[in-house]
Write a protein that holds these residues in place. Structure first.
Motif, PDB file in Angstrom:
ATOM      1  N   UNK A 129      23.178  19.898  42.631  1.00 20.49           N
ATOM      2  CA  UNK A 129      23.249  21.292  42.339  1.00 20.49           C
ATOM      3  C   UNK A 129      24.585  22.085  42.794  1.00 20.49           C
ATOM      4  N   UNK A 130      24.810  22.886  41.987  1.00 25.09           N
ATOM      5  CA  UNK A 130      25.969  23.696  42.222  1.00 25.09           C
ATOM      6  C   UNK A 130      25.860  25.369  42.327  1.00 25.09           C
ATOM      7  N   UNK A 131      26.019  25.765  43.456  1.00 25.89           N
ATOM      8  CA  UNK A 131      25.477  27.155  43.728  1.00 25.89           C
ATOM      9  C   UNK A 131      26.666  28.033  43.477  1.00 25.89           C
ATOM     10  N   UNK A 132      26.800  28.810  42.368  1.00 26.62           N
ATOM     11  CA  UNK A 132      27.846  29.870  41.871  1.00 26.62           C
ATOM     12  C   UNK A 132      27.288  31.182  41.614  1.00 26.62           C
ATOM     13  N   UNK A 133      26.290  31.961  42.689  1.00 31.03           N
ATOM     14  CA  UNK A 133      25.559  33.077  42.422  1.00 31.03           C
ATOM     15  C   UNK A 133      26.488  34.055  42.731  1.00 31.03           C
ATOM     16  N   UNK A 134      27.554  33.989  43.191  1.00 28.45           N
ATOM     17  CA  UNK A 134      28.659  35.130  43.206  1.00 28.45           C
ATOM     18  C   UNK A 134      28.260  36.084  44.319  1.00 28.45           C
ATOM     19  N   UNK A 135      28.585  37.435  43.753  1.00 25.52           N
ATOM     20  CA  UNK A 135      28.333  38.330  45.022  1.00 25.52           C
ATOM     21  C   UNK A 135      27.477  39.730  44.419  1.00 25.52           C
ATOM     22  N   UNK A 136      27.184  40.692  45.033  1.00 18.70           N
ATOM     23  CA  UNK A 136      26.542  41.687  44.797  1.00 18.70           C
ATOM     24  C   UNK A 136      27.139  42.984  45.605  1.00 18.70           C
ATOM     25  N   UNK A 137      27.015  44.223  45.113  1.00 17.64           N
ATOM     26  CA  UNK A 137      27.458  45.430  45.598  1.00 17.64           C
ATOM     27  C   UNK A 137      26.697  45.509  47.069  1.00 17.64           C
ATOM     28  N   UNK A 171      22.553  54.563  53.168  1.00 11.86           N
ATOM     29  CA  UNK A 171      22.256  54.819  52.064  1.00 11.86           C
ATOM     30  C   UNK A 171      20.766  55.098  51.745  1.00 11.86           C
ATOM     31  N   UNK A 172      20.112  54.221  52.642  1.00 10.71           N
ATOM     32  CA  UNK A 172      18.427  54.318  52.710  1.00 10.71           C
ATOM     33  C   UNK A 172      17.893  55.791  52.716  1.00 10.71           C
ATOM     34  N   UNK A 173      17.139  55.976  51.999  1.00 14.44           N
ATOM     35  CA  UNK A 173      16.318  57.436  51.883  1.00 14.44           C
ATOM     36  C   UNK A 173      17.164  58.534  51.306  1.00 14.44           C
ATOM     37  N   UNK A 174      18.238  58.124  50.716  1.00 13.20           N
ATOM     38  CA  UNK A 174      19.260  59.267  50.443  1.00 13.20           C
ATOM     39  C   UNK A 174      18.554  59.572  48.767  1.00 13.20           C
ATOM     40  N   UNK A 175      18.769  60.675  48.182  1.00  6.96           N
ATOM     41  CA  UNK A 175      18.396  60.930  47.001  1.00  6.96           C
ATOM     42  C   UNK A 175      19.406  60.162  46.080  1.00  6.96           C
ATOM     43  N   UNK A 176      19.223  60.155  44.549  1.00  5.56           N
ATOM     44  CA  UNK A 176      20.110  59.306  43.872  1.00  5.56           C
ATOM     45  C   UNK A 176      21.621  60.201  43.557  1.00  5.56           C
ATOM     46  N   UNK A 177      21.838  61.210  44.097  1.00  8.98           N
ATOM     47  CA  UNK A 177      23.061  61.703  44.150  1.00  8.98           C
ATOM     48  C   UNK A 177      24.000  60.926  44.955  1.00  8.98           C
ATOM     49  N   UNK A 178      23.332  59.843  45.795  1.00 10.33           N
ATOM     50  CA  UNK A 178      24.236  58.988  46.585  1.00 10.33           C
ATOM     51  C   UNK A 178      23.979  57.504  45.682  1.00 10.33           C
ATOM     52  N   UNK A 179      25.198  57.161  45.080  1.00  8.03           N
ATOM     53  CA  UNK A 179      24.843  55.946  44.123  1.00  8.03           C
ATOM     54  C   UNK A 179      26.237  54.930  44.357  1.00  8.03           C
ATOM     55  N   UNK A 180      25.684  53.532  44.003  1.00 10.21           N
ATOM     56  CA  UNK A 180      26.838  52.609  44.228  1.00 10.21           C
ATOM     57  C   UNK A 180      27.670  52.627  43.016  1.00 10.21           C
ATOM     58  N   UNK A 181      28.902  52.038  43.108  1.00  9.13           N
ATOM     59  CA  UNK A 181      29.851  52.051  42.219  1.00  9.13           C
ATOM     60  C   UNK A 181      29.365  51.409  40.687  1.00  9.13           C
ATOM     61  N   UNK A 182      28.632  50.510  40.967  1.00  9.15           N
ATOM     62  CA  UNK A 182      28.058  49.780  39.815  1.00  9.15           C
ATOM     63  C   UNK A 182      27.269  50.739  38.920  1.00  9.15           C
ATOM     64  N   UNK A 183      26.730  51.806  39.462  1.00  6.50           N
ATOM     65  CA  UNK A 183      26.044  52.827  38.681  1.00  6.50           C
ATOM     66  C   UNK A 183      26.562  53.934  37.983  1.00  6.50           C
TER      67      UNK A 183
END
Ligand SMILES: Cc1cc2nc3c(=O)[nH]c(=O)nc-3n(C[C@H](O)[C@H](O)[C@H](O)COP(=O)(O)OP(=O)(O)OC[C@H]3O[C@@H](n4cnc5c(N)ncnc54)[C@H](O)[C@@H]3O)c2cc1C
Length: 430
Positions: A148-156, A162-174
């Protein structure tokens, strides 16, 4: 499907990002047997959420999937340019580094020429049996393999605040898919928007906001300045096989210390992009009589709370600064604080067999194989997970074919590819 009817491969790759694409492009040269890659994306893609027009690569086009070990391979970037008829147009555009979108087009072109890539397949589980590995997706087994070759990369990364904040706090990907709605809200273009994170993704978010017409963008970074990549010849010496070989002679602790110190050679801003930001900011200043983007270095955001009722209210950021504490208020907070390793879908049994170092990182051998109990000839190779043991290039594209060649040589038990890097003017010491 009965287990006996499962498609069986020599090697399966989890993820079809550049790391496993490079491996799958080069592996047929070893004649070891069929390879298959599985990726949850619906088709070829590379960080699609962070692809804005105009953004550039941080590495040379020569750092493609194959050239560094096999420049005559059909999947070189040069072959892509020639066979798709874009060579002269690209040369005459005189890019310092090519557009990220062009790299994506190249990857797509290459992926379509590599056999055995299965898109739309989210691998949920890797199980080990006496005969090798079994992959599961959609609740059923889908493939078997020797290796097996694991190449799952990264995530933001999402900071805990950020937990519990409204969606006016967003990650760059969004930001890309949210920005039109953000700017359409009443008074939004003049409301303060904060970008947290002084890296390249943060910079690209600031630029995106400026180009969308926002006039009060506050860019907060933790370091004392917004640091550009050290792209000098001597810094680039860390991105060659000879330095990787040097690191392997050192203790794990020493390797980690050196790699941390080398961070600014890769985890920093592209000077050209920073110049674009400064010039865009200056242009807009001529209209507004003030800069629409202001840089706040030395701010470590430690908490964010919502003040008011979501959209109409503000987010209140508390920062630690060299002088104490500081507060900033913003309508939106865009979070670009880096990336973390994506989870590897080992089942519980396999996860328990894996060996870890004192820092909690998986123990990865010099040939990128994982150290785990009971391997019985079946091997797990791990790509883009060994930065602190194998060096800064492990987390990026610069040595992809070299790493793939190292893996293939280990699988084959012979030198399928010969990586020679003897001509080096530096004598490192730790
Ligand atoms: C915006 C951005 C720009 C970058 N630019 C550069 C650059 O210019 N130069 C450079 O050297 N480096 C750059 N990097 C860093 C690095 O090169 C990339 O992150 C690179 O994509 C790493 O390749 P990878 O194959 O390891 O991972 P990825 O490209 O992240 O690919 C991983 C793949 O695995 C899939 N996957 C994950 N889990 C599963 C699962 N369970 N089942 C099925 N599929 C799964 C994902 O869908 C994804 O397609 C950049 C990183 C980012 C985020």
């Amino acid at each position: 499907m009965q287990p006996t009817e499962l498609p069986t491969y020599h090697t399966v790759g989890i993820g079809a990002g550049p790391a496993n694409l490079s491996l799958a492009a080069l592996l047929p040269a070893a004649g070891l047997g069929p390879v298959a890659l599985f990726d949850r994306q619906p088709g070829p893609a590379w960080h699609p959420a962070l692809l804005s027009p105009g953004v550039r690569m941080q590495t040379s086009w020569m750092k493609d999937l194959v050239s560094l070990v096999d420049p005559q391979h059909p999947l070189t970037f040069m072959n892509y340019l020639v066979t798709t008829g874009r060579l002269f147009a690209l040369l005459n555009a005189q890019f310092d580094t090519i557009p990220r979108l062009e790299y994506v087009r190249y990857l797509t072109w290459a992926a379509r020429r590599i056999e055995g890539i299965h898109y739309g397949t989210d691998v949920e589980r890797i199980t080990y049996t006496d005969d090798g590995f079994e992959l599961f997706a959609g609740g059923r087994p889908i493939a078997r393999a020797q290796h097996v070759s694991i190449g799952v990369g990264t995530r933001a990364s999402r900071p805990a605040w950020m937990d519990g904040l409204p969606d006016t706090a967003l990650i760059a990907d969004d930001l890309g898919w949210r920005i039109d709605a953000m700017k359409a809200a009443e008074g939004a273009l003049d409301a303060p928007v904060a970008v947290v994170g002084g890296g390249q993704t943060g910079l690209e978010c600031v630029l995106k906001l400026l180009h969308a017409g926002f006039t009060d963008v506050r860019w907060l970074g933790r370091r004392q300045w917004f640091q550009t990549i050290d792209d000098s010849p001597v810094a680039n010496e860390f991105y060659r096989p000879a330095h990787g070989q040097f690191l392997q002679q050192l203790s794990r602790g020493t390797r980690r210390r050196l790699v941390v110190e080398q961070g600014p050679t890769g985890d920093a801003l592209t000077p050209g992009a920073l110049r674009v930001l400064y010039q865009s900011n200056y242009d807009r200043m001529l209209d507004l009589d003030r800069f629409p983007a202001v840089l706040y270095p030395g701010r470590d955001v430690v908490s964010v709370t919502a003040d008011g009722d979501g959209d109409g209210g503000e987010l209140v950021m508390r920062c630690e600064t060299p002088g104490g504490r500081e507060e900033h208020r913003a309508r939106y907070v865009v979070v670009a604080v880096g990336r973390e390793a994506s989870p590897v879908p080992f089942d519980d049994d396999l996860a328990e067999r894996v060996e870890y170092d004192d820092d909690g990182d998986m123990l990865i051998e010099p040939d990128y194989s994982l150290r785990w109990k009971g391997m019985n000839g079946h091997r797990i190779f791990v790509l883009n997970r060994a930065r602190y043991s194998h060096g800064v290039p492990d987390a990026n594209l610069t040595l992809l074919p070299v790493r793939a060649a190292t893996v293939i040589n280990a699988m084959a038990g012979r030198q399928v590819f010969n990586v020679i890097d003897d001509l080096c003017p530096v004598r490192w010491i730790a």
